[in-house]
Design a protein around this motif. Structure first.
Motif, PDB file in Angstrom:
ATOM      1  N   GLN A   5       0.921  -1.288  -0.043  1.00  0.00           N
ATOM      2  CA  GLN A   5       0.073   0.060   0.003  1.00  0.00           C
ATOM      3  C   GLN A   5       0.658   1.393   0.050  1.00  0.00           C
ATOM      4  O   GLN A   5       0.471   2.398  -0.314  1.00  0.00           O
ATOM      5  N   ASP A   6       1.946   1.159   0.196  1.00  0.00           N
ATOM      6  CA  ASP A   6       3.132   2.166   0.349  1.00  0.00           C
ATOM      7  C   ASP A   6       3.737   2.408  -0.919  1.00  0.00           C
ATOM      8  O   ASP A   6       4.543   3.377  -1.235  1.00  0.00           O
ATOM      9  N   ARG A   7       3.366   1.680  -1.903  1.00  0.00           N
ATOM     10  CA  ARG A   7       4.069   1.901  -3.464  1.00  0.00           C
ATOM     11  C   ARG A   7       3.829   3.023  -3.969  1.00  0.00           C
ATOM     12  O   ARG A   7       2.476   3.186  -3.835  1.00  0.00           O
ATOM     13  N   LEU A   8       4.382   3.299  -5.039  1.00  0.00           N
ATOM     14  CA  LEU A   8       4.109   4.653  -5.720  1.00  0.00           C
ATOM     15  C   LEU A   8       2.979   3.930  -6.865  1.00  0.00           C
ATOM     16  O   LEU A   8       3.379   2.999  -7.561  1.00  0.00           O
ATOM     17  N   ASP A   9       1.719   4.888  -7.191  1.00  0.00           N
ATOM     18  CA  ASP A   9       1.033   4.397  -8.043  1.00  0.00           C
ATOM     19  C   ASP A   9       1.371   5.098  -9.134  1.00  0.00           C
ATOM     20  O   ASP A   9       2.558   5.951  -9.152  1.00  0.00           O
ATOM     21  N   VAL A  41      -1.869  17.552  -5.513  1.00  0.00           N
ATOM     22  CA  VAL A  41      -0.260  17.411  -5.513  1.00  0.00           C
ATOM     23  C   VAL A  41       0.320  17.549  -4.096  1.00  0.00           C
ATOM     24  O   VAL A  41       1.281  16.694  -3.730  1.00  0.00           O
ATOM     25  N   GLN A  42      -0.218  18.634  -3.571  1.00  0.00           N
ATOM     26  CA  GLN A  42       0.307  18.799  -2.066  1.00  0.00           C
ATOM     27  C   GLN A  42       0.135  17.662  -1.215  1.00  0.00           C
ATOM     28  O   GLN A  42       1.064  17.247  -0.317  1.00  0.00           O
ATOM     29  N   ALA A  43      -0.999  16.993  -1.022  1.00  0.00           N
ATOM     30  CA  ALA A  43      -1.468  15.935  -0.184  1.00  0.00           C
ATOM     31  C   ALA A  43      -0.482  14.869  -0.687  1.00  0.00           C
ATOM     32  O   ALA A  43       0.024  14.105   0.364  1.00  0.00           O
ATOM     33  N   ARG A  44      -0.361  14.474  -1.894  1.00  0.00           N
ATOM     34  CA  ARG A  44       0.538  13.460  -2.360  1.00  0.00           C
ATOM     35  C   ARG A  44       1.953  13.631  -1.951  1.00  0.00           C
ATOM     36  O   ARG A  44       2.669  12.731  -1.502  1.00  0.00           O
ATOM     37  N   LEU A  45       2.649  14.784  -2.188  1.00  0.00           N
ATOM     38  CA  LEU A  45       3.917  14.906  -1.679  1.00  0.00           C
ATOM     39  C   LEU A  45       3.995  14.877  -0.182  1.00  0.00           C
ATOM     40  O   LEU A  45       5.014  14.175   0.118  1.00  0.00           O
ATOM     41  N   LEU A  48       4.079  10.989   0.520  1.00  0.00           N
ATOM     42  CA  LEU A  48       5.464  10.582  -0.049  1.00  0.00           C
ATOM     43  C   LEU A  48       6.468  11.000   0.926  1.00  0.00           C
ATOM     44  O   LEU A  48       7.354   9.897   1.275  1.00  0.00           O
ATOM     45  N   GLU A  49       6.652  11.936   1.583  1.00  0.00           N
ATOM     46  CA  GLU A  49       7.532  12.383   2.368  1.00  0.00           C
ATOM     47  C   GLU A  49       7.411  11.719   3.650  1.00  0.00           C
ATOM     48  O   GLU A  49       8.474  11.240   4.147  1.00  0.00           O
ATOM     49  N   SER A  50       6.101  11.817   4.196  1.00  0.00           N
ATOM     50  CA  SER A  50       5.940  11.587   5.492  1.00  0.00           C
ATOM     51  C   SER A  50       6.002   9.924   5.361  1.00  0.00           C
ATOM     52  O   SER A  50       6.441   9.283   6.522  1.00  0.00           O
ATOM     53  N   GLY A  51       5.878   9.010   4.481  1.00  0.00           N
ATOM     54  CA  GLY A  51       6.064   7.746   4.463  1.00  0.00           C
ATOM     55  C   GLY A  51       7.372   7.215   4.205  1.00  0.00           C
ATOM     56  O   GLY A  51       7.710   6.046   4.262  1.00  0.00           O
ATOM     57  N   GLY A  52       8.266   8.172   3.929  1.00  0.00           N
ATOM     58  CA  GLY A  52       9.618   7.743   3.711  1.00  0.00           C
ATOM     59  C   GLY A  52       9.862   7.151   2.523  1.00  0.00           C
ATOM     60  O   GLY A  52      10.869   6.576   2.257  1.00  0.00           O
ATOM     61  N   LEU A  53       9.074   7.614   1.417  1.00  0.00           N
ATOM     62  CA  LEU A  53       9.271   6.986   0.019  1.00  0.00           C
ATOM     63  C   LEU A  53       9.931   7.847  -0.855  1.00  0.00           C
ATOM     64  O   LEU A  53      10.226   7.575  -1.859  1.00  0.00           O
TER      65      LEU A  53
END
Length: 165
Positions: A5-9, A41-45, A48-53
């Protein structure tokens, strides 16, 4: 390794691809380029940042710019059950850039930098003196032919890969 679930779509991959092309792009510029709402875009970034991706920004600084012109890879054999302690001790050394656990004869692959050959000697002696380290072997990095990259993987994930499977 991220959980599924943490992978990039595909949309995340396109977003990171756009950031790779223009690391200084604003959220507004990214939203316009990708045809997405600014909030999206802001939510996705943020996710991604908080999830360590996304890797930390410090990984973009080249050690040469800080005076560390010599790179090397040190393989380390560790006493049984001392892997975590040795890895933690290695992480405390500023010249250690990466530590990777391996299968096979060596237990750890350690990427290090040094100012010069004498500095590398000091560093390898320091690593060898760590409790739990049995043996080290050092190989100089002479030339990098391919820098760390994920662009081809992003292209594939975003569906923009032009190469045949």
């Amino acid at each position: 390794m991220p959980a599924p679930q943490d992978r990039l779509d595909a949309t995340d991959a396109r977003l990171v691809q756009a950031l790779t092309d223009d690391p200084r792009a604003t959220v507004m510029a990214l939203s316009q380029r990708l045809g997405l709402a600014r909030n999206t875009v802001q939510a996705r970034l943020a996710r991604l940042e908080s999830g360590g991706l996304l890797a930390p920004y410090g990984s973009r600084v080249r050690p040469e710019a800080l005076g560390y012109r010599l790179g090397a890879y040190v393989t380390v054999q560790v006493v049984q059950r001392s892997l975590a302690e040795v890895a933690a001790a290695l992480a405390a050394l500023p010249e250690v850039l990466e530590v990777t656990a391996l299968s096979g004869a060596a237990d750890l692959l350690v990427r290090v930098v040094a100012v010069d050959a004498d500095d590398l000697w000091r560093l390898t002696e320091q690593v060898l003196a760590l409790p739990g380290v049995q043996r080290t072997d050092t190989a100089l990095a002479l030339r990098r032919y391919v820098d760390h990259r994920v662009a081809p993987l992003l292209e594939r994930a975003a569906g923009t890969d032009q190469r045949p499977d």
